[in-house]
Design a protein around this motif. Structure first.
Motif: not given
Length: 124
Positions: A50-73
């Motif tokens: 569960e802890d690893q899944r939380v870490e992966v989720a946070q890292a994934t969202m940060a990467k995707l936010q950076a890639e998609y920019g303002p359109a991400f949400e």
């Protein structure tokens, strides 16, 4: 194989089959369908805590936010709406995505965003 593992594997298989049927009916390109299913199975088989899944989720969202920019949400909201609709076709899909951690797969999120856009989500 233990009974719980067999049941879990069966749930993943059934969700995958229902998702494939929906994607075929919606005209999803085969390469996108294959990519999404591969990402799902790859993530579901990782066996993270569960802890690893939380870490992966946070890292994934940060990467995707950076890639998609303002359109991400907006794009993520469209992907979530697609998943909500797939849940109606495949009850338990969202629980499976959560339980396996597959819902936090970067590849799966990207595929869901792409398919949601293709189907017109976010423009409704």
């Amino acid at each position: 194989m233990q009974e719980g593992n067999r049941d879990h594997a069966n749930e993943i298989s059934q969700s995958g089959k229902a998702m494939v049927a929906d994607m075929k009916a919606a005209g999803t390109p085969a390469d996108l369908m294959k990519s999404a299913l591969h990402a799902y199975h790859e993530s579901a088989s990782e066996g993270l805590s569960e802890d690893q899944r939380v870490e992966v989720a946070q890292a994934t969202m940060a990467k995707l936010q950076a890639e998609y920019g303002p359109a991400f949400e907006r794009d993520l909201g469209a992907a979530r709406a697609l998943i909500d609709d797939l849940e109606k076709v495949t009850p338990g899909l969202k629980a499976s995505l959560e339980a396996t951690g597959a819902g936090n797969s970067k590849k799966l999120i990207q595929a869901a965003i792409k398919e949601a856009k293709r189907r017109g989500y976010g423009r409704r």
